[in-house]
Design a protein around this motif. Structure first.
Motif, PDB file in Angstrom:
ATOM      1  N   PHE A  10       0.826  -1.207   0.000  1.00 48.14           N
ATOM      2  CA  PHE A  10       0.000   0.000   0.000  1.00 48.14           C
ATOM      3  C   PHE A  10       0.858   1.255   0.000  1.00 48.14           C
ATOM      4  CE2 PHE A  10      -3.407  -2.909   1.350  1.00 48.14           C
ATOM      5  CZ  PHE A  10      -4.399  -2.498   0.474  1.00 48.14           C
ATOM      6  N   ALA A  11       1.996   1.221   0.671  1.00 46.92           N
ATOM      7  CA  ALA A  11       2.909   2.366   0.651  1.00 46.92           C
ATOM      8  C   ALA A  11       3.429   2.612  -0.767  1.00 46.92           C
ATOM      9  CB  ALA A  11       4.068   2.146   1.621  1.00 46.92           C
ATOM     10  N   GLU A  12       3.718   1.554  -1.493  1.00 45.55           N
ATOM     11  CA  GLU A  12       4.195   1.699  -2.870  1.00 45.55           C
ATOM     12  C   GLU A  12       3.093   2.243  -3.777  1.00 45.55           C
ATOM     13  OE1 GLU A  12       7.184   1.473  -5.883  1.00 45.55           O
ATOM     14  OE2 GLU A  12       7.203   1.623  -3.711  1.00 45.55           O
ATOM     15  N   VAL A  13       1.873   1.770  -3.583  1.00 45.05           N
ATOM     16  CA  VAL A  13       0.733   2.311  -4.342  1.00 45.05           C
ATOM     17  C   VAL A  13       0.609   3.806  -4.086  1.00 45.05           C
ATOM     18  CG1 VAL A  13      -1.804   2.343  -4.439  1.00 45.05           C
ATOM     19  CG2 VAL A  13      -0.582   0.171  -4.575  1.00 45.05           C
ATOM     20  N   ASP A  14       0.675   4.201  -2.814  1.00 38.43           N
ATOM     21  CA  ASP A  14       0.586   5.630  -2.483  1.00 38.43           C
ATOM     22  C   ASP A  14       1.737   6.410  -3.102  1.00 38.43           C
ATOM     23  OD1 ASP A  14      -1.738   5.254  -1.060  1.00 38.43           O
ATOM     24  OD2 ASP A  14      -0.758   5.258   0.902  1.00 38.43           O
ATOM     25  N   HIS A  15       2.921   5.842  -3.076  1.00 41.14           N
ATOM     26  CA  HIS A  15       4.091   6.512  -3.650  1.00 41.14           C
ATOM     27  C   HIS A  15       3.941   6.709  -5.159  1.00 41.14           C
ATOM     28  CE1 HIS A  15       8.269   7.558  -4.401  1.00 41.14           C
ATOM     29  NE2 HIS A  15       8.315   6.586  -5.293  1.00 41.14           N
ATOM     30  N   LEU A  16       3.495   5.679  -5.851  1.00 37.48           N
ATOM     31  CA  LEU A  16       3.406   5.729  -7.308  1.00 37.48           C
ATOM     32  C   LEU A  16       2.174   6.463  -7.821  1.00 37.48           C
ATOM     33  CD1 LEU A  16       4.518   2.090  -8.182  1.00 37.48           C
ATOM     34  CD2 LEU A  16       5.850   4.188  -8.453  1.00 37.48           C
ATOM     35  N   TYR A  17       1.028   6.314  -7.128  1.00 38.14           N
ATOM     36  CA  TYR A  17      -0.234   6.827  -7.652  1.00 38.14           C
ATOM     37  C   TYR A  17      -0.893   7.887  -6.774  1.00 38.14           C
ATOM     38  CZ  TYR A  17       0.231   2.968 -10.880  1.00 38.14           C
ATOM     39  OH  TYR A  17       0.692   2.109 -11.833  1.00 38.14           O
ATOM     40  N   GLY A  18      -0.386   8.093  -5.572  1.00 38.42           N
ATOM     41  CA  GLY A  18      -0.951   9.094  -4.672  1.00 38.42           C
ATOM     42  C   GLY A  18      -1.999   8.544  -3.731  1.00 38.42           C
ATOM     43  N   ASP A  19      -2.838   7.635  -4.224  1.00 35.71           N
ATOM     44  CA  ASP A  19      -3.848   6.998  -3.388  1.00 35.71           C
ATOM     45  C   ASP A  19      -4.372   5.753  -4.110  1.00 35.71           C
ATOM     46  OD1 ASP A  19      -5.901   7.786  -5.227  1.00 35.71           O
ATOM     47  OD2 ASP A  19      -6.096   9.693  -4.188  1.00 35.71           O
ATOM     48  N   PHE A  20      -5.155   4.968  -3.378  1.00 35.49           N
ATOM     49  CA  PHE A  20      -5.625   3.700  -3.932  1.00 35.49           C
ATOM     50  C   PHE A  20      -6.609   3.898  -5.080  1.00 35.49           C
ATOM     51  CE2 PHE A  20      -7.698  -0.440  -4.028  1.00 35.49           C
ATOM     52  CZ  PHE A  20      -6.597  -1.271  -4.020  1.00 35.49           C
ATOM     53  N   ASP A  21      -7.459   4.916  -4.993  1.00 34.69           N
ATOM     54  CA  ASP A  21      -8.418   5.160  -6.079  1.00 34.69           C
ATOM     55  C   ASP A  21      -7.707   5.488  -7.388  1.00 34.69           C
ATOM     56  OD1 ASP A  21     -10.695   4.622  -4.605  1.00 34.69           O
ATOM     57  OD2 ASP A  21     -10.925   6.701  -3.957  1.00 34.69           O
ATOM     58  N   VAL A  24      -6.403   2.262  -8.835  1.00 37.48           N
ATOM     59  CA  VAL A  24      -7.460   1.480  -9.491  1.00 37.48           C
ATOM     60  C   VAL A  24      -7.720   2.002 -10.899  1.00 37.48           C
ATOM     61  CG1 VAL A  24      -9.929   0.904  -9.411  1.00 37.48           C
ATOM     62  CG2 VAL A  24      -8.548   0.732  -7.335  1.00 37.48           C
ATOM     63  N   GLY A  25      -7.803   3.320 -11.046  1.00 35.14           N
ATOM     64  CA  GLY A  25      -8.092   3.909 -12.350  1.00 35.14           C
ATOM     65  C   GLY A  25      -6.900   3.925 -13.282  1.00 35.14           C
ATOM     66  N   GLU A  26      -5.752   4.390 -12.793  1.00 34.09           N
ATOM     67  CA  GLU A  26      -4.565   4.538 -13.640  1.00 34.09           C
ATOM     68  C   GLU A  26      -3.743   3.254 -13.724  1.00 34.09           C
ATOM     69  OE1 GLU A  26      -2.302   7.964 -12.370  1.00 34.09           O
ATOM     70  OE2 GLU A  26      -4.161   8.996 -11.881  1.00 34.09           O
ATOM     71  N   GLY A  27      -3.521   2.622 -12.588  1.00 27.31           N
ATOM     72  CA  GLY A  27      -2.677   1.427 -12.563  1.00 27.31           C
ATOM     73  C   GLY A  27      -3.374   0.197 -13.117  1.00 27.31           C
ATOM     74  N   LEU A  28      -4.589  -0.034 -12.630  1.00 24.21           N
ATOM     75  CA  LEU A  28      -5.348  -1.206 -13.089  1.00 24.21           C
ATOM     76  C   LEU A  28      -6.191  -0.909 -14.314  1.00 24.21           C
ATOM     77  CD1 LEU A  28      -6.549  -2.629  -9.659  1.00 24.21           C
ATOM     78  CD2 LEU A  28      -4.560  -3.320 -11.009  1.00 24.21           C
ATOM     79  N   ARG A  29      -6.356   0.387 -14.609  1.00 17.73           N
ATOM     80  CA  ARG A  29      -7.136   0.848 -15.767  1.00 17.73           C
ATOM     81  C   ARG A  29      -8.590   0.363 -15.736  1.00 17.73           C
ATOM     82  NH1 ARG A  29      -2.852   1.296 -20.677  1.00 17.73           N
ATOM     83  NH2 ARG A  29      -1.192   2.123 -19.375  1.00 17.73           N
TER      84      ARG A  29
END
Length: 45
Positions: A10-21, A24-29
């Motif tokens: 989750f820390a890496e998700v926050d680092h790369l995308y800013g937040d989980f939402d 979901v939209g940008e990373g998982l498309r």
């Protein structure tokens, strides 16, 4: 399950995308409708 790896993920998700939402939209498309459908389903194991 080792408790440190989910925190690291989750820390890496926050680092790369800013937040989980954003992940979901940008990373998982996933579009908003698909994401909402998945959120509404209970997790079962």
């Amino acid at each position: 399950m080792e408790p440190s790896w989910p925190r690291a993920a989750f820390a890496e998700v926050d680092h790369l995308y800013g937040d989980f939402d954003s992940y979901v939209g940008e990373g998982l498309r996933l579009d908003a409708e698909t994401a909402e459908t998945l959120r509404a389903k209970p997790l079962t194991g």
